[in-house]
Design a protein around this motif. Structure first.
Motif, PDB file in Angstrom:
ATOM      1  N   LEU A 232      95.540 -40.388  29.777  1.00 48.12           N
ATOM      2  CA  LEU A 232      95.877 -39.859  31.099  1.00 48.12           C
ATOM      3  C   LEU A 232      96.586 -38.507  31.008  1.00 48.12           C
ATOM      4  CD1 LEU A 232      97.054 -43.164  32.805  1.00 48.12           C
ATOM      5  CD2 LEU A 232      95.065 -41.793  33.491  1.00 48.12           C
ATOM      6  N   ILE A 233      97.478 -38.376  30.032  1.00 45.98           N
ATOM      7  CA  ILE A 233      98.189 -37.109  29.867  1.00 45.98           C
ATOM      8  C   ILE A 233      97.218 -35.981  29.532  1.00 45.98           C
ATOM      9  CG2 ILE A 233      99.803 -35.851  28.367  1.00 45.98           C
ATOM     10  CD1 ILE A 233     101.456 -38.451  28.203  1.00 45.98           C
ATOM     11  N   THR A 234      96.313 -36.220  28.581  1.00 43.89           N
ATOM     12  CA  THR A 234      95.415 -35.145  28.164  1.00 43.89           C
ATOM     13  C   THR A 234      94.354 -34.847  29.218  1.00 43.89           C
ATOM     14  OG1 THR A 234      94.210 -36.804  26.861  1.00 43.89           O
ATOM     15  CG2 THR A 234      95.767 -35.404  25.697  1.00 43.89           C
ATOM     16  N   ARG A 235      93.834 -35.880  29.862  1.00 43.86           N
ATOM     17  CA  ARG A 235      92.854 -35.621  30.926  1.00 43.86           C
ATOM     18  C   ARG A 235      93.555 -35.032  32.163  1.00 43.86           C
ATOM     19  NH1 ARG A 235      88.894 -34.018  29.120  1.00 43.86           N
ATOM     20  NH2 ARG A 235      87.962 -34.150  31.199  1.00 43.86           N
ATOM     21  N   GLY A 236      94.816 -35.401  32.365  1.00 35.06           N
ATOM     22  CA  GLY A 236      95.583 -34.781  33.439  1.00 35.06           C
ATOM     23  C   GLY A 236      95.834 -33.311  33.165  1.00 35.06           C
ATOM     24  N   LEU A 237      96.095 -32.983  31.902  1.00 38.86           N
ATOM     25  CA  LEU A 237      96.260 -31.585  31.513  1.00 38.86           C
ATOM     26  C   LEU A 237      94.985 -30.801  31.799  1.00 38.86           C
ATOM     27  CD1 LEU A 237      98.024 -29.419  30.129  1.00 38.86           C
ATOM     28  CD2 LEU A 237      97.061 -30.185  27.943  1.00 38.86           C
ATOM     29  N   ALA A 238      93.837 -31.413  31.531  1.00 37.89           N
ATOM     30  CA  ALA A 238      92.559 -30.753  31.820  1.00 37.89           C
ATOM     31  C   ALA A 238      92.416 -30.496  33.321  1.00 37.89           C
ATOM     32  CB  ALA A 238      91.402 -31.616  31.312  1.00 37.89           C
ATOM     33  N   GLU A 239      92.847 -31.454  34.133  1.00 38.69           N
ATOM     34  CA  GLU A 239      92.774 -31.275  35.594  1.00 38.69           C
ATOM     35  C   GLU A 239      93.625 -30.096  36.052  1.00 38.69           C
ATOM     36  OE1 GLU A 239      93.401 -34.584  38.164  1.00 38.69           O
ATOM     37  OE2 GLU A 239      92.003 -35.890  37.096  1.00 38.69           O
ATOM     38  N   MET A 240      94.887 -30.065  35.612  1.00 39.60           N
ATOM     39  CA  MET A 240      95.774 -29.000  36.078  1.00 39.60           C
ATOM     40  C   MET A 240      95.304 -27.641  35.566  1.00 39.60           C
ATOM     41  SD  MET A 240      99.354 -29.120  33.921  1.00 39.60           S
ATOM     42  CE  MET A 240      99.877 -30.713  34.504  1.00 39.60           C
ATOM     43  N   ALA A 241      94.752 -27.596  34.354  1.00 35.53           N
ATOM     44  CA  ALA A 241      94.262 -26.333  33.818  1.00 35.53           C
ATOM     45  C   ALA A 241      93.038 -25.849  34.591  1.00 35.53           C
ATOM     46  CB  ALA A 241      93.931 -26.485  32.335  1.00 35.53           C
ATOM     47  N   ARG A 242      92.165 -26.776  34.986  1.00 31.68           N
ATOM     48  CA  ARG A 242      90.993 -26.379  35.778  1.00 31.68           C
ATOM     49  C   ARG A 242      91.424 -25.765  37.108  1.00 31.68           C
ATOM     50  NH1 ARG A 242      88.402 -31.250  33.892  1.00 31.68           N
ATOM     51  NH2 ARG A 242      89.030 -32.374  35.763  1.00 31.68           N
ATOM     52  N   LEU A 243      92.347 -26.430  37.774  1.00 29.37           N
ATOM     53  CA  LEU A 243      92.797 -25.914  39.063  1.00 29.37           C
ATOM     54  C   LEU A 243      93.532 -24.588  38.880  1.00 29.37           C
ATOM     55  CD1 LEU A 243      93.189 -26.240  42.112  1.00 29.37           C
ATOM     56  CD2 LEU A 243      95.281 -27.545  41.625  1.00 29.37           C
ATOM     57  N   GLY A 244      94.429 -24.535  37.902  1.00 35.40           N
ATOM     58  CA  GLY A 244      95.208 -23.323  37.703  1.00 35.40           C
ATOM     59  C   GLY A 244      94.361 -22.113  37.400  1.00 35.40           C
ATOM     60  N   THR A 245      93.404 -22.263  36.480  1.00 37.91           N
ATOM     61  CA  THR A 245      92.559 -21.119  36.135  1.00 37.91           C
ATOM     62  C   THR A 245      91.687 -20.704  37.307  1.00 37.91           C
ATOM     63  OG1 THR A 245      90.974 -22.656  35.112  1.00 37.91           O
ATOM     64  CG2 THR A 245      92.548 -21.583  33.664  1.00 37.91           C
ATOM     65  N   LYS A 246      91.267 -21.664  38.127  1.00 41.39           N
ATOM     66  CA  LYS A 246      90.494 -21.330  39.327  1.00 41.39           C
ATOM     67  C   LYS A 246      91.324 -20.480  40.289  1.00 41.39           C
ATOM     68  CE  LYS A 246      86.750 -22.015  41.918  1.00 41.39           C
ATOM     69  NZ  LYS A 246      85.376 -21.717  41.475  1.00 41.39           N
ATOM     70  N   LEU A 247      92.644 -20.707  40.304  1.00 43.70           N
ATOM     71  CA  LEU A 247      93.537 -19.964  41.184  1.00 43.70           C
ATOM     72  C   LEU A 247      94.052 -18.678  40.554  1.00 43.70           C
ATOM     73  CD1 LEU A 247      95.637 -22.941  42.640  1.00 43.70           C
ATOM     74  CD2 LEU A 247      93.739 -21.730  43.730  1.00 43.70           C
ATOM     75  N   GLY A 248      93.610 -18.396  39.312  1.00 40.44           N
ATOM     76  CA  GLY A 248      93.979 -17.147  38.668  1.00 40.44           C
ATOM     77  C   GLY A 248      95.034 -17.247  37.596  1.00 40.44           C
ATOM     78  N   ALA A 249      95.396 -18.461  37.178  1.00 39.42           N
ATOM     79  CA  ALA A 249      96.417 -18.641  36.150  1.00 39.42           C
ATOM     80  C   ALA A 249      95.868 -18.309  34.767  1.00 39.42           C
ATOM     81  CB  ALA A 249      96.934 -20.073  36.165  1.00 39.42           C
ATOM     82  N   ASP A 250      96.790 -18.033  33.843  1.00 39.45           N
ATOM     83  CA  ASP A 250      96.448 -17.829  32.442  1.00 39.45           C
ATOM     84  C   ASP A 250      96.318 -19.200  31.781  1.00 39.45           C
ATOM     85  OD1 ASP A 250      96.337 -17.316  29.719  1.00 39.45           O
ATOM     86  OD2 ASP A 250      98.009 -15.905  29.721  1.00 39.45           O
ATOM     87  N   PRO A 251      95.150 -19.518  31.204  1.00 37.51           N
ATOM     88  CA  PRO A 251      94.985 -20.842  30.573  1.00 37.51           C
ATOM     89  C   PRO A 251      96.042 -21.157  29.523  1.00 37.51           C
ATOM     90  CG  PRO A 251      92.872 -19.707  30.735  1.00 37.51           C
ATOM     91  CD  PRO A 251      93.918 -18.711  31.129  1.00 37.51           C
TER      92      PRO A 251
END
Length: 335
Positions: free
Chosen positions: A215-234
């Protein structure tokens, strides 16, 4: 050097961060919503309702009067829950000293507007979003208040402002780093609360380390997908505001979101879990809805977040949504 700092909010994290600043040699004034809390901090150097057993420094005082608290402040730390930030700040905005650095401790996405906390602060205060400093990282309040070593991230597009707060908060146990990726730090700070709910639910259902690690690692993938879509640095999600905050919040019994989720996993209702938490709702319970809507808006797949919304707000059975997550279409790990 920023010397005179006001912290608006006297909950666990607001009090702990005020102690960090005072231990770094700053002159700190807290504002407390309840007069008796302000009196206890001022006269007894304690906040027993939120951090029992913790002695607060002598250079930390408190008041119930926001005008008194804000007078002459060089930096103002906003330490109220994410969903009440707008209403509180609206009442304070005329009192904010001109030129003071605004610092956000809140971690969430506002319901309805789907705005990050720095965006809410900018809208209400009239200060440019590039000038607002966001605090994130693995910062469980009680451990920080006890002086246990911890790192944090201070994110601001105006790097000089982040450095000013870095210098004001650095002490023997608190090591802050600077970052200019405000979007990534805020998305990580908000999303980790939702993932912590899911980890708590897994524990409540009697599941072990393999499940929570997944859950932690797949949750990290979720937040990274959303963040990069919004312009965050991976790369932000590989740091303290990403995996660091996520691991601490998902793993520790001191995490309100994890313990709240654990109660739901044991079969308690949302109302029962809230009552057991002293009437407080964990941030992730509200943020799962706003983050889910933000993800839908931008076409980002966040199945764990969607599952947490269904459990918290549609009375879905945690075991059923868990089975559905396991039964999703098979795919490549990074797709």
């Amino acid at each position: 050097m920023v010397q005179r700092i006001t912290v608006l909010g006297a909950g666990s994290w607001g009090t702990a961060f005020a102690k960090v600043l005072a231990d770094a040699g700053r002159d700190v004034t807290m504002w407390a919503r309840r007069a008796e809390v302000a009196r206890e901090i001022r006269e007894r150097h304690a906040n027993s309702g939120y951090l029992p057993g913790i002695e607060l420094p002598a250079n930390l005082t408190a008041t119930h009067d926001p005008a008194e608290a804000l007078a002459g402040a060089e930096a103002v730390v906003l330490a109220v829950p994410s969903q009440s930030l707008r209403a509180n700040l609206f009442g304070w905005r005329e009192l904010l000293p001109r030129g003071a650095i605004l610092v956000s401790l809140a971690k969430g996405v506002e319901l309805g507007t789907l705005k990050r906390m720095s965006e809410v602060i900018a809208e209400i205060s009239g200060v440019s979003g590039d000038e607002i400093v966001v605090v994130s990282g693995p910062n469980l309040a009680r451990e920080i208040a006890q002086g246990q070593p911890a790192g944090a991230v201070l994110a601001c597009a105006d790097h000089d402002r982040a450095v000013a707060i870095q210098q004001a908060s650095f002490n023997s146990y608190f090591r802050p780093y600077t970052n200019t990726d405000v979007v990534g730090c805020e998305v990580g700070g908000a999303a980790k609360n939702v993932i912590a709910l899911s980890c708590g639910m897994a524990v409540g259902m009697g599941l072990g380390a393999n499940t929570t690690a997944t859950l932690i690692t797949r949750g990290l993938a979720e937040m990274a997908r959303l963040g990069t879509k919004l312009g965050a640095d991976p790369l932000t999600f590989a740091g303290l505001a990403g995996v660091g905050d996520l691991v601490a919040t998902c793993s520790s019994p001191l995490s309100r979101n994890r313990t709240f989720g654990e109660r739901l996993g044991r079969g308690e209702t949302l109302e029962q879990a809230q009552a057991a938490a002293g009437g407080q709702v964990a941030e992730g319970v509200m943020s799962c809805t706003s983050i889910r809507e933000l993800a839908y808006k931008h076409g980002v797949d966040m199945p764990i977040t969607d599952a947490m919304h269904r459990v918290c707000h549609e009375a879905a059975d945690p075991r059923q949504v868990g089975a559905e997550l396991l039964g999703r279409r098979q795919k490549h790990e990074w797709s």
